[in-house]
Design a protein around this motif. Sequence first.
Motif, PDB file in Angstrom:
ATOM      1  N   GLN A  10      -3.131  16.751  26.099  1.00  0.00           N
ATOM      2  CA  GLN A  10      -2.132  17.074  25.090  1.00  0.00           C
ATOM      3  C   GLN A  10      -1.877  15.879  24.182  1.00  0.00           C
ATOM      4  N   SER A  11      -1.946  14.682  24.746  1.00  0.00           N
ATOM      5  CA  SER A  11      -1.739  13.474  23.952  1.00  0.00           C
ATOM      6  C   SER A  11      -2.835  13.318  22.916  1.00  0.00           C
ATOM      7  N   ILE A  14      -2.424  15.409  19.805  1.00  0.00           N
ATOM      8  CA  ILE A  14      -1.510  14.784  18.848  1.00  0.00           C
ATOM      9  C   ILE A  14      -2.168  13.554  18.235  1.00  0.00           C
ATOM     10  N   ILE A  31       0.645  10.091   9.953  1.00  0.00           N
ATOM     11  CA  ILE A  31       1.340  10.472  11.177  1.00  0.00           C
ATOM     12  C   ILE A  31       2.735   9.848  11.161  1.00  0.00           C
ATOM     13  N   ALA A  32       3.750  10.643  11.439  1.00  0.00           N
ATOM     14  CA  ALA A  32       5.127  10.141  11.475  1.00  0.00           C
ATOM     15  C   ALA A  32       5.239   8.999  12.484  1.00  0.00           C
ATOM     16  N   ASP A  34       7.511   8.035  14.692  1.00  0.00           N
ATOM     17  CA  ASP A  34       7.893   8.329  16.075  1.00  0.00           C
ATOM     18  C   ASP A  34       6.747   8.983  16.836  1.00  0.00           C
ATOM     19  N   GLU A  35       5.969   9.817  16.149  1.00  0.00           N
ATOM     20  CA  GLU A  35       4.810  10.445  16.774  1.00  0.00           C
ATOM     21  C   GLU A  35       3.731   9.404  17.046  1.00  0.00           C
ATOM     22  N   ALA A  36       3.502   8.514  16.065  1.00  0.00           N
ATOM     23  CA  ALA A  36       2.495   7.465  16.231  1.00  0.00           C
ATOM     24  C   ALA A  36       2.867   6.525  17.374  1.00  0.00           C
ATOM     25  N   GLN A  37       4.154   6.257  17.546  1.00  0.00           N
ATOM     26  CA  GLN A  37       4.590   5.381  18.635  1.00  0.00           C
ATOM     27  C   GLN A  37       4.304   6.002  20.000  1.00  0.00           C
ATOM     28  N   LYS A  38       4.470   7.317  20.122  1.00  0.00           N
ATOM     29  CA  LYS A  38       4.147   7.993  21.384  1.00  0.00           C
ATOM     30  C   LYS A  38       2.652   7.878  21.678  1.00  0.00           C
ATOM     31  N   ILE A  39       1.841   8.043  20.638  1.00  0.00           N
ATOM     32  CA  ILE A  39       0.394   7.912  20.793  1.00  0.00           C
ATOM     33  C   ILE A  39       0.045   6.486  21.212  1.00  0.00           C
ATOM     34  N   LYS A  68      -3.836  11.914   9.796  1.00  0.00           N
ATOM     35  CA  LYS A  68      -4.252  13.136  10.468  1.00  0.00           C
ATOM     36  C   LYS A  68      -4.517  14.210   9.433  1.00  0.00           C
TER      37      LYS A  68
END
Length: 210
Positions: A10-11, A14, A31-32, A34-39, A68
């Motif tokens: 799933q990661s 994204i 990529i936003a 906060d989303e990039a930080q999770k990645i 992306k």
Amino acid sequence: MNLRFSLPIQSLAIAFAALWLVHGARAQETIALDEAQKIAQKLGDVPSTFSDQAFAIDVDRDKPVGLKGGEAGLIVLPDKRLTTDTLTNAGKTVTPVAQLWTYKVTLAKSGTPVEKTRLRTITVGDGDKTRDVQLFLIGVVKTEQGAPELVIYGKGGDPVLHVPLSKLHEIKQDLPIQLSGRQTGDASATLTLDLVGQFSADVGVVKAEE
């Protein structure tokens, strides 16, 4: 031989949602943060130090940037030590800049992709669901003439690309590295990296072979 590490699929969905390289597709999308930080947190857990690499990156997981858009993509994790001073004072020894992770795109010189034997391919996934991604290391050196250039490494101790750095009229940017891209062909694009608001480099990318 590919290296394989466990990372939830799933990661990856994204992480490498994609950079558009198909004619007629919409423009690439950043990529936003906060989303990039999770990645970045997940990619930072993948072992990425190898005996044949020229230098190591101490990644800053809080300041990533990525693009992306389709079924391919890329994300850059800057080195924690990347500042205006480190770039300005770079010498003939490589100054670390960033890790570059790519999925379904690869780097190219004059439209020709980097040879597969020079790519560092890492297989990440969960169980029988996997994805092959490429890891590149980006650094800066001064040439014999004293001009700064990006050096980009795949597998091995020699760069796969040398890219001139252009001086920018000082601009303000919130993150150490800023990315943008423009399509140059049906399956090719130019990726622009702006470094700490001071320098810029254009890197060719092409759609990876299946």
